[in-house]
Enzyme design. Structure first.
Site: not given
Ligand code: ATP
Ligand code: MG
Length: 725
Positions: A134-135, A139, A190, A193-194, A417, A419
């Protein structure tokens, strides 16, 4: 330079005499160049330590993407890097003769899938599996890839509907803010977070233009509507309405400024006025008109007021629990926003209907205070989950292409991912089960299949050990007995069973599994599953009930009485519709449990993935605080271990980088071979028998190898011959 393609290097080199620094310096010609190493298969030796150092050096140099053979490692920069995602850069990767030769990037993966889909060599559907905790940036990555395809696979025609002329790819992009508003939330790990899994299929026609898309979602965390861990928040949309609604809308939805809702914790962190407008605009583009939007927000406001309904303990068991004084106004407001009759709403929360006896006679029993709360929560979760599913179906009908208008697709998978929390329950079991399945897909598709193919082809190869997670999957989902089957059995038998009894049943029935563990120090009944990413302790309390996910039929019947147009769509009056019966008397009706539904959707997903050529992006979170310029070795190390990256690099480093199906190979190179045999001095034309054996479908890689070398040797002569007039 160390060989990178066909020389199999062993990880045991790490135990050799030289220090890591010496090894790396020897290979790189100096520490200063460590960040230049953009392919982890070139690290020598390949160990967790060297991989970690290389990634750290690259992170410090703002190089966030690194190749790891078949996988792209994506480090989260936690800061805006606009130049890394500009349309100009997208076009650069798209126009490059060999995008893989440019710096590693998600656009290189995107371009590769795009070319594979149209390639004559491998014209199969493609998928990109984005994983990470997560984070980590899953996404974000999927969103950027969707933007990439919107640029490179733009369709030439505009759509004229809902009074908005736009291109289909724009509409597909608009699905993101809507799904994130309703399906994402701020968690400890996050801020966005999705809380659901997503597979989006981007559909392409024979001219390689995007003609539509289809979204499939998995396991929305609906409990978040009524219950949020401390410091976490509800789904974004609730805050967006409260912060972004106009004065008139506030009045209409009974959301006065500063109103407090018990299901809306931590409102002070909100920055969502602008987001509300973005969500509304995107909904409009997807064909959800303003009256329908207002209807959705009114229903959500109704749920918020429902959350402020509290009951007092009843002094007499035969009497219903009464509303707390300040809840009287909330129930009135909630009933009016949900367009439900107030008295039946209250009665449904307070009184339970039981069918018992042979004749299935109906009895009414006042609920305890806790039961009233459960029914209130169940009502809200039911409405929200149906609303979310309905939104997904509306999005799909807005972006889905006519089946005749597309021939291939590129799938993007963004699922939660692995957990492991101090307290893990059915949600984590499902999430980690999904991750085990995806890991198995990766192992089967890449690690095992590639090595087995080498063995069959008779290639010189020493086997690399990898972690096969079949035993863990057998424990979770195997037949005839597994954790899933035992939990389902408890639901089916519908008998009172304590958490301790469930633990005992699991432990005795599955004692032989190497992946089942037990924490002797645990005070709560629990069991441990040793996942590929590490052991996780699951508490058995509430597991069976969660798996049943019971919806009292009275609740569905109540919602079917609503005069609200949206609720009428979400809860149609259908005499055939049978909601899952609450446990009552001797009922033995088969129950479609959460686990069964999840398992079925997962199997469907894997079938789709198996029919595609997969590509993998592993997102890594450099620190858990979400800070830029901070690379915490310990945290990254555990993520590298969890995804088995080092094994992947070993196999990729040693493996053959190009694999073409035999038939396609023959079709493509037959002419070249004939030319070679004609051009080579002293060569003779092969007899039909010889030709058959050279190109037969049973030809092994080992026999093809010298033939290919012949072709390569003759190529200069061929080129010269072609240039001679
Ligand atoms: P979850 O499983 O909780 O949904 P995730 O893997 O989908 O987590 P994201 O929401 O895609 O995580 O990313 C978390 C945060 O990290 C984003 O809101 C953004 O602020 C930052 N981030 C991620 N990738 C990038 C990137 N390539 N450039 C800049 N910031 C990023
Ligand atoms: Mg996500």
């Amino acid at each position: 330079m160390a060989s990178q393609v066909n020389g199999h290097r062993s990880g045991s080199d790490a135990q050799g005499g030289k220090s890591l620094r010496e090894d790396l310096q020897e290979f790189l010609g100096g520490e200063a160049l460590l960040h230049e190493l953009d392919d982890l298969t070139k690290v020598n030796p390949v160990t967790l330590e060297t991989v970690l150092r290389c990634l750290q050096a690259r992170y410090a140099a703002d190089m966030f993407y690194t190749s790891a053979g078949c996988t792209l490692v994506a480090l989260n920069p936690f800061k805006p890097v606009p130049q890394l995602y500009s349309p100009a850069l997208m076009r650069e990767y798209h126009a490059a003769p060999q995008p893989q030769k440019l710096r590693p990037h998600i656009f290189a993966v995107g371009e590769q899938t795009y070319r594979n889909v149209q390639s004559l060599i491998e014209p199969v559907n493609q998928s990109i599996i984005v994983s990470g905790e997560s984070g980590a940036g899953k996404t974000w990555t999927s969103r950027c890839l969707m933007k990439f395809y919107a640029v490179v696979a733009a369709s030439p025609t505009s759509l004229e509907s809902h009074k908005i002329a736009e291109r289909i790819e724009q509409r597909i992009l608009n699905s993101n803010p809507v799904m994130e508003a309703f399906g994402n939330a701020c968690t400890l790990r996050n801020n966005n977070s999705s809380r659901f899994g997503k597979f989006i299929q981007l559909q392409l026609n024979s001219a390689q233009q995007m003609t539509g898309a289809a979204v499939q979602t998995y396991l929305l965390e609906k409990t978040r509507v009524t219950c949020q861990a401390s410091s976490e928040r509800n789904f974004h949309i609730f805050y967006q309405i409260c912060k972004g609604a106009s004065v008139d809308e506030r009045l209409q939805w009974h959301l006065p400024e500063g109103a407090s809702f018990s299901w809306l914790p931590n409102p002070e962190r909100t920055l969502e006025e602008d987001c509300f407008q973005v969500t509304r605009e995107a909904m409009l583009h997807l064909g959800i008109d303003i009256p329908t939007q207002n209807n959705i927000f009114q229903v959500l406001a109704g749920l918020l007021h429902l959350g402020n309904i509290w009951f007092a303990d009843s002094k007499d068991e035969a009497q219903s629990c009464q509303l707390m004084d300040d809840a009287k106004c909330s129930i009135r407001t909630s009933a009016s926003l949900l367009q439900l009759p107030e008295d039946p709403l209250l009665e449904t929360l307070q009184i339970r209907t039981i069918r018992a006896g042979r004749q299935q006679q109906v009895f009414q029993k006042p609920c305890s205070r806790a039961e009233c709360d459960t029914r209130r929560d169940c009502l809200a979760k039911l409405v929200y989950a149906r609303l979310f599913d309905w939104l997904v179906s509306v999005i799909n009908s807005s972006i889905c292409a006519d089946p005749d208008s597309w021939t291939t697709f590129i799938g993007l998978l963004d699922v939660y991912g692995f957990e492991s929390f101090p307290n893990n329950s059915l949600e984590q079991l499902c999430i980690n089960y999904a991750n085990e399945k995806l890991q198995q897909h990766f192992v089967a598709h890449y690690l095992r299949a590639q090595q087995e193919e080498y063995a069959v082809e008779g290639l010189d190869w020493s086997f690399v050990n990898y972690q096969d997670n079949q035993a863990c999957l057998d424990l979770i989902e195997g037949s005839p007995i597994s954790i899933c089957s035992l939990i389902n059995e408890e639901c089916r038998l519908n008998r009172p069973s304590s958490a301790a009894q469930l633990q005992t049943r699991i432990e005795s029935a599955l004692a032989g599994s190497p992946c089942l563990g037990h924490n002797k120090l645990s005070r709560e009944p629990s069991f441990i599953v040793v996942h590929y990413a590490g052991p996780v302790q699951y508490h058995t309390a509430g597991l069976v009930e969660k798996n049943k996910d019971p919806v009292p039929p009275e609740l569905t019947r109540l919602l079917q009485q609503s005069q609200d147009p949206l609720l009428k769509v979400l809860f149609p009056m259908d005499p055939e519709e049978k909601s899952q019966e609450e446990p009552s008397g001797q009922s033995r009706a088969p129950v479609l449990t959460v686990v069964s539904k999840f398992k079925a959707s997962l199997e469907q997903l894997l079938q789709v993935l198996h029919s595609t050529t997969p590509h993998y992006i592993r997102c890594i979170k450099p620190n858990s605080q979400g800070q830029a310029h901070t690379f915490l070795q310990e945290e990254v190390l555990s993520q590298l271990e969890a995804c088995g990256l080092v094994e992947t690099i070993h196999i990729s480093a040693a493996g053959f980088p190009i694999r073409i199906p035999h038939q396609n190979f023959v079709e493509r190179y037959e002419l070249l071979r004939r030319l070679c045999t004609r051009t080579s001095p002293g060569s003779h034309s092969p007899s039909p028998d010889e030709r058959h054996s050279e190109w037969s479908p049973h030809t092994k890689g080992a026999t093809l190898q010298p033939l290919l070398q012949d072709i390569l040797h003759t190529l200069p002569a061929l080129t010269q011959a072609a240039a001679t007039p």
